[in-house]
Enzyme design. Sequence first.
Site, PDB file in Angstrom:
ATOM      1  CB  CYS A  55     -21.877  10.945  -8.049  1.00  0.00           C
ATOM      2  SG  CYS A  55     -23.421  11.500  -7.316  1.00  0.00           S
ATOM      3  CB  CYS A 100     -28.459  10.267  -6.933  1.00  0.00           C
ATOM      4  SG  CYS A 100     -26.963  11.172  -7.351  1.00  0.00           S
ATOM      5  CG  ASP A 116       8.263 -21.396  -9.492  1.00  0.00           C
ATOM      6  OD1 ASP A 116       8.666 -22.287 -10.262  1.00  0.00           O
ATOM      7  OD2 ASP A 116       7.355 -20.607  -9.773  1.00  0.00           O
ATOM      8  CB  CYS A 124     -24.851   9.698 -10.159  1.00  0.00           C
ATOM      9  SG  CYS A 124     -24.817   8.491  -8.813  1.00  0.00           S
ATOM     10  CB  CYS A 154     -25.564  10.497  -4.225  1.00  0.00           C
ATOM     11  SG  CYS A 154     -25.136   8.928  -4.984  1.00  0.00           S
ATOM     12  CE1 TYR A 169      15.506 -31.133  -5.104  1.00  0.00           C
ATOM     13  CE2 TYR A 169      15.096 -28.757  -5.121  1.00  0.00           C
ATOM     14  CZ  TYR A 169      15.222 -29.961  -5.795  1.00  0.00           C
ATOM     15  OH  TYR A 169      15.056 -30.004  -7.143  1.00  0.00           O
ATOM     16  CE  LYS A 198       6.956 -28.819  -7.275  1.00  0.00           C
ATOM     17  NZ  LYS A 198       7.470 -27.949  -8.306  1.00  0.00           N
ATOM     18  CE  LYS A 213       2.213 -27.730  -9.339  1.00  0.00           C
ATOM     19  NZ  LYS A 213       3.212 -27.663 -10.367  1.00  0.00           N
TER      20      LYS A 213
END
Length: 684
Positions: free
Chosen positions: A438, A423, A131, A420, A444, A239, A129, A328
């Site tokens: 951090c 941590c 567009d 952070c 951490c 088409y 189809k 579609k």
Amino acid sequence: MSNFEFNFGNENVLSEQIIQQALYLREQLRHHNHCYYVLDNPQISDAQYDILFRQLLQLEKDYPQLQNPDSPTQKVGGEALSAFNSIEHRIPMLSLGNVFSQDELNDFERKIKERLETSSDIEYCAELKLDGLAISLIYENGLFKQGATRGDGTTGEDISHNLKTIRNLPLQLNTLTPPAILEVRGEVLMPKAGFHKLNAEAQQKGEKIFANPRNAAAGSVRQLDPKIAAQRPLAFYAYAVAQIDGQELPKTQYEVLQWLKSLGFTISDQIQTGIGAKFAAQFFAQIQQQRSQLPYDIDGVVIKVNELAKQQRLGIVSREPRWATAYKFPAELASTMLEAVDFQVGRTGALTPVARVKPVFVGGVTISNITLHNMDEIKRLDLAIGDTIEVCRAGDVIPKVTQVLHKAEQSQVITLPSQCPVCQSAIVQDEKGVIARCSGDFYCEAQVQRRLAHFVSRKAMNIDGLGERWLEQFLEIGLISNIADLYALTKEKILAKNIEGMGERLAEKIVNAIEQSKTTTLPRFIYALGIRGVGESTALALAQHFASLEAIQQATEETLKQVPDIGEVSAKWIVAYFQEPIHQQMIAKMQAAGVNWPAIEQRGTQPLTGQIWVLTGSLTAMGRDEAKTKLQQLGAKVSGSVSKKTTIVVAGAEAGSKLADAQKLGVTVWDEQQLIALLQEHQA
Ligand code: IVH
């Protein structure tokens, strides 16, 4: 000079030789248009085409007697149109019904069978189809007469002058026996590559930018001055046939399309026939996968009953054929509300803002989290909590926030945390102020966990079965605290922790996967370490340059900078990584546990050493990642942007702005075939 005076100057006397030359040029231009648009197989370059075109244009200017409405030069502008005339469509231009699911598709088929009073299988012709803009074209005795927009389906606008400028639209049908009247329906569209180029040029000139290829195509064919349409990269795809006089049509839609192709029309090369709704659903799924790689926009597929006699029997209801439907794609844009923004900590400590949105169905899935990348992105979008935002998710592409649709009256500003969120270590900004990190590093948990996840990932050590969920739990209960600890795990140690959901079989699977990962390659191992700035390609470059882990560990910033791909900043990060005693201990521990790789040959100068390549568009034979690795193995640097220093740009299907950049800078452009030939030559 009046019409009754003759000019006896040499240049305007029409000789047999001049006539032959004009005929020859016209035939050549029609032939090359056909090769380019219909066969997808150009035989000459655009520049060569332009030379032929200009020669003919000059001849027709010098000898106005030669001018003829069917000449290929008539595809380029004439005088401005004063206004569009209305055209009544003799056969109305219909719309299509829609389906959005397999169930609805089954319903469509059931109704067809009921109407045809049959229980036998239905054969369909499945198409894209497209567009663009629906157009109707009338040919009389093989010559283009008129072209019109769909309008309201009954009355459209005469845009013949603009349509005549479309290079792949035949002005004369390629047949000795044309029907007296032929009305062809199809879509005018602007291929994506041309659209991006047009917008890039418009942006440079400060002109209007088009939102999408469909708008650009519509804007182009509805210009009063055909010179504008002539400069736009438009294409016509046929088409359907709406009417034919003096000849019979083939028996099926598929054959009609092939016949149109033989007449010189371009048809999509994604047309299939097959049996039943199941076939139609498979076609839909297959096209959905290919969607982003197609050279033009589509918004679904069209399923048509193949046999024209059956179409006739099924007929039309409320301006929609009963014999066809559009399946579609789900909408790719939706609006929702930004409820919060959280910050996720990555393996290098980088904080990524993540939008938490009110769950919304878009692109076929429900979305509630969307990455916002960094604080700059938040600033660019002018986002605040409470705003109504537009969300886009196309195909398999990760969802993104595209714009704020409506600012909340009491919106809450999004700020970067100073600590952070995991941590509580301080957050530090990089030099450019874009990335916030951090500073917790080993302390951490989030960073450690992300590093573990990276280490086990497919392109790194490829430890299957050890997903994030287990890694998080293993860390939490102290079974592991870094990547090296993985190699000390045993089935017994895992089972002893009595982790919920962890049975003997699963534990065994994990331990086996860890054992298998011990035999690896040096580039994989380096990549798996998760050193900042060392992605897959840099890891490969390091391994090839230094040939051993020891050599990399001892490398200095100076020696590192000699490696293609490594600059000042990554050299610093690499040195810092290996100087860290914890890293040294982890690496030693893993080697002692048996992590090993085959020795690799140190590569000296290679065939493409010193060259910079850029890959753009989609490469069908091998994919961009594979092509990149192979080029790197030959010593080339593969870059993401085109500059004067670029050696070669390889342009695959649907190449966009990078191809335009290459052409502007005069950089050599190769197609995929040339690349494949080079790789074969070097057996990469
Ligand atoms: S057939 C009677 N085939 O879809 C059938 N239409 O609502 C009429 N379209 O704007 C159309 N690709 O321009 C057909 N392969 C295709 C198509 C297609 C796109 C458009 C058409 C019209 C809309 C129909």
